[in-house]
Design an enzyme around this catalytic site. Structure first.
Site, PDB file in Angstrom:
ATOM      1  N   ALA A 119       6.599 -17.144  42.419  1.00 45.88           N
ATOM      2  CA  ALA A 119       5.682 -16.622  43.428  1.00 45.88           C
ATOM      3  C   ALA A 119       5.472 -17.552  44.621  1.00 45.88           C
ATOM      4  CB  ALA A 119       4.329 -16.355  42.760  1.00 45.88           C
ATOM      5  N   ASN A 136       1.424 -20.184  36.496  1.00 42.50           N
ATOM      6  CA  ASN A 136       2.821 -20.650  36.499  1.00 42.50           C
ATOM      7  C   ASN A 136       3.064 -21.504  37.738  1.00 42.50           C
ATOM      8  OD1 ASN A 136       4.372 -19.202  34.264  1.00 42.50           O
ATOM      9  ND2 ASN A 136       3.218 -17.549  35.187  1.00 42.50           N
ATOM     10  N   HIS A 196      -1.933 -18.607  47.391  1.00 42.25           N
ATOM     11  CA  HIS A 196      -1.747 -19.947  46.831  1.00 42.25           C
ATOM     12  C   HIS A 196      -1.717 -20.898  48.026  1.00 42.25           C
ATOM     13  CE1 HIS A 196      -0.559 -18.014  43.085  1.00 42.25           C
ATOM     14  NE2 HIS A 196       0.306 -17.295  43.762  1.00 42.25           N
TER      15      HIS A 196
HETATM   16  N1  LIG Z   1       7.104 -18.385  37.904  1.00 42.88           N
HETATM   17  C1  LIG Z   1       6.213 -17.581  38.486  1.00 42.88           C
HETATM   18  O1  LIG Z   1       5.806 -17.796  39.636  1.00 42.88           O
HETATM   19  C2  LIG Z   1       5.693 -16.412  37.726  1.00 42.88           C
HETATM   20  C3  LIG Z   1       4.975 -15.422  38.407  1.00 42.88           C
HETATM   21  C4  LIG Z   1       4.507 -14.325  37.688  1.00 42.88           C
HETATM   22  C5  LIG Z   1       4.722 -14.230  36.310  1.00 42.88           C
HETATM   23  N2  LIG Z   1       5.392 -15.229  35.670  1.00 42.88           N
HETATM   24  C6  LIG Z   1       5.633 -15.178  34.217  1.00 42.88           C
HETATM   25  O2  LIG Z   1       6.742 -14.340  33.952  1.00 42.88           O
HETATM   26  C7  LIG Z   1       6.641 -13.833  32.615  1.00 42.88           C
HETATM   27  C8  LIG Z   1       6.900 -12.323  32.613  1.00 42.88           C
HETATM   28  O3  LIG Z   1       5.895 -11.686  33.375  1.00 42.88           O
HETATM   29  P1  LIG Z   1       5.787 -10.081  33.443  1.00 42.88           P
HETATM   30  O4  LIG Z   1       4.693  -9.779  34.403  1.00 42.88           O
HETATM   31  O5  LIG Z   1       7.143  -9.470  33.664  1.00 42.88           O
HETATM   32  O6  LIG Z   1       5.297  -9.762  31.948  1.00 42.88           O
HETATM   33  P2  LIG Z   1       5.286  -8.330  31.211  1.00 42.88           P
HETATM   34  O7  LIG Z   1       4.231  -8.440  30.163  1.00 42.88           O
HETATM   35  O8  LIG Z   1       5.228  -7.212  32.183  1.00 42.88           O
HETATM   36  O9  LIG Z   1       6.738  -8.273  30.503  1.00 42.88           O
HETATM   37  C9  LIG Z   1       7.118  -9.113  29.442  1.00 42.88           C
HETATM   38  C10 LIG Z   1       8.107  -8.315  28.579  1.00 42.88           C
HETATM   39  O10 LIG Z   1       8.704  -9.216  27.641  1.00 42.88           O
HETATM   40  C11 LIG Z   1       8.820  -8.539  26.388  1.00 42.88           C
HETATM   41  N3  LIG Z   1       8.902  -9.563  25.327  1.00 42.88           N
HETATM   42  C12 LIG Z   1       7.904 -10.263  24.762  1.00 42.88           C
HETATM   43  N4  LIG Z   1       8.393 -11.113  23.842  1.00 42.88           N
HETATM   44  C13 LIG Z   1       9.732 -10.939  23.828  1.00 42.88           C
HETATM   45  C14 LIG Z   1      10.788 -11.536  23.101  1.00 42.88           C
HETATM   46  N5  LIG Z   1      10.564 -12.502  22.192  1.00 42.88           N
HETATM   47  N6  LIG Z   1      12.051 -11.118  23.356  1.00 42.88           N
HETATM   48  C15 LIG Z   1      12.288 -10.179  24.272  1.00 42.88           C
HETATM   49  N7  LIG Z   1      11.334  -9.566  24.997  1.00 42.88           N
HETATM   50  C16 LIG Z   1      10.073  -9.948  24.770  1.00 42.88           C
HETATM   51  C17 LIG Z   1       7.593  -7.641  26.313  1.00 42.88           C
HETATM   52  O11 LIG Z   1       7.810  -6.563  25.425  1.00 42.88           O
HETATM   53  C18 LIG Z   1       7.454  -7.193  27.773  1.00 42.88           C
HETATM   54  O12 LIG Z   1       8.143  -5.969  28.017  1.00 42.88           O
HETATM   55  C19 LIG Z   1       5.226 -14.219  32.129  1.00 42.88           C
HETATM   56  O13 LIG Z   1       5.316 -15.381  31.314  1.00 42.88           O
HETATM   57  C20 LIG Z   1       4.499 -14.569  33.409  1.00 42.88           C
HETATM   58  O14 LIG Z   1       3.453 -15.492  33.205  1.00 42.88           O
HETATM   59  C21 LIG Z   1       5.901 -16.296  36.357  1.00 42.88           C
END
Ligand SMILES: NC(=O)c1ccc[n+]([C@@H]2O[C@H](COP(=O)([O-])OP(=O)(O)OC[C@H]3O[C@@H](n4cnc5c(N)ncnc54)[C@H](O)[C@@H]3O)[C@@H](O)[C@H]2O)c1
Length: 258
Positions: free
Chosen positions: A110, A179, A209
């Site tokens: 992000a 994150n 941010h």
């Molecule tokens: N780096 C960044 O700036 C940033 C920004 C936003 C979100 N994120 C992170 O990205 C990640 C994903 O976010 P999102 O909004 O897409 O989440 P989300 O909840 O929409 O999707 C996560 C998916 O992963 C699946 N899942 C869970 N455990 C699993 C496993 N062991 N194997 C396979 N699939 C599995 C779930 O069923 C779900 O469909 C989160 O950890 C979030 O904190 C990072």
């Protein structure tokens, strides 16, 4: 490049569909792993993804990264991590760094400015780094909050500072929202110098941010204002596109800033 996606939620789903639809030159979708399913995507097992991918994108959450990340790298597949907040756990980061031969890549997610912060910190240690995240109040309710605290967040008419402190503590308290604090700490290579804050604002249409840093290299201020994802308002809509930009740069390095 054949890219597999672990987690087909708000970020991984967009990434997988873009790969499936051929919108990343040089990259194709090898398969998607998600126990929750995704009707329009080719769901496969983790083993299948490992045997058919050059790169695996983790977009499944912090626990999933800890569970499958080392295995992906040990299988010789490169890993692009989205759940960067998980790397506040030094033991997990060390495990991933030693798990190769696959290479570990972190998504910028992000935020931006990480390249310049890295350069400045490399020149000489930074004396002060802050990241202030402001989100719509209702999207910051956490499981550990009391009922009164959660209700106050949902009804507050004024911005409320929920937490300010060491980046590691803020990342642990707001795992889905911080994150970015982890990304800043990893970019400057020092968790202790980074102070993070999370502010709940009932009027925040965009998630902001504000990153500041001071040190011998100079004085920096980056302000990022992202539109929240319509499906998952705790996350920003640009994040899957940061992942796709990283895949494009890995698949066909042309004009790439490093
Ligand atoms: N780096 C960044 O700036 C940033 C920004 C936003 C979100 N994120 C992170 O990205 C990640 C994903 O976010 P999102 O909004 O897409 O989440 P989300 O909840 O929409 O999707 C996560 C998916 O992963 C699946 N899942 C869970 N455990 C699993 C496993 N062991 N194997 C396979 N699939 C599995 C779930 O069923 C779900 O469909 C989160 O950890 C979030 O904190 C990072």
């Amino acid at each position: 490049m054949r890219a597999g996606v672990i987690g087909a939620g708000s970020i991984g789903g967009v990434v997988a569909r873009a790969l499936r639809d051929g919108s990343v030159p040089g990259a194709t979708l090898s398969g998607v792993v998600d126990p929750a399913g995704a009707a329009d995507l080719p769901l496969v097992s983790l083993d299948e993804v490992l045997s058919t991918s050059d790169l695996v994108v983790e977009a499944a959450g912090q626990r999933a990264l800890a569970e499958v990340g080392p295995q992906v790298l040990a299988a010789g597949r490169d890993l692009l991590v989205v759940s960067v907040g998980a790397l506040a756990d030094d033991a997990l980061l060390d495990k991933l760094l030693c798990a190769g031969p696959g290479e570990l890549h972190l998504s910028t997610g992000a935020i931006g400015g990480l390249d310049l912060l890295r350069a400045a910190a490399r020149m000489a240690p930074l004396s002060r780094v802050t990241i202030e995240t402001t989100k719509l109040a209702a999207n910051l309710v956490q499981a550990w909050m009391s009922d009164e605290e959660a209700a106050r967040l949902r009804t507050t008419a004024e911005p409320v500072e929920l937490m300010r402190g060491p980046a590691r503590d803020v990342t642990a308290a707001f795992p889905k929202s911080a994150n970015v604090a982890a990304s800043v700490a990893l970019a400057v290579g020092d968790w202790d110098v980074v102070e993070a804050a999370v502010i709940a604002d009932p009027a925040a249409e965009l998630t902001s941010h504000v990153i500041t840093a001071d040190g011998p290299a100079g004085s920096y201020r980056f302000e990022i204002r992202n539109r929240p994802s319509p499906r998952t308002p705790t996350s920003s809509e640009v994040v899957p596109h940061a992942v796709l930009a990283a895949i494009a740069a890995l698949a066909e390095p042309r004009v790439v800033f490093r």
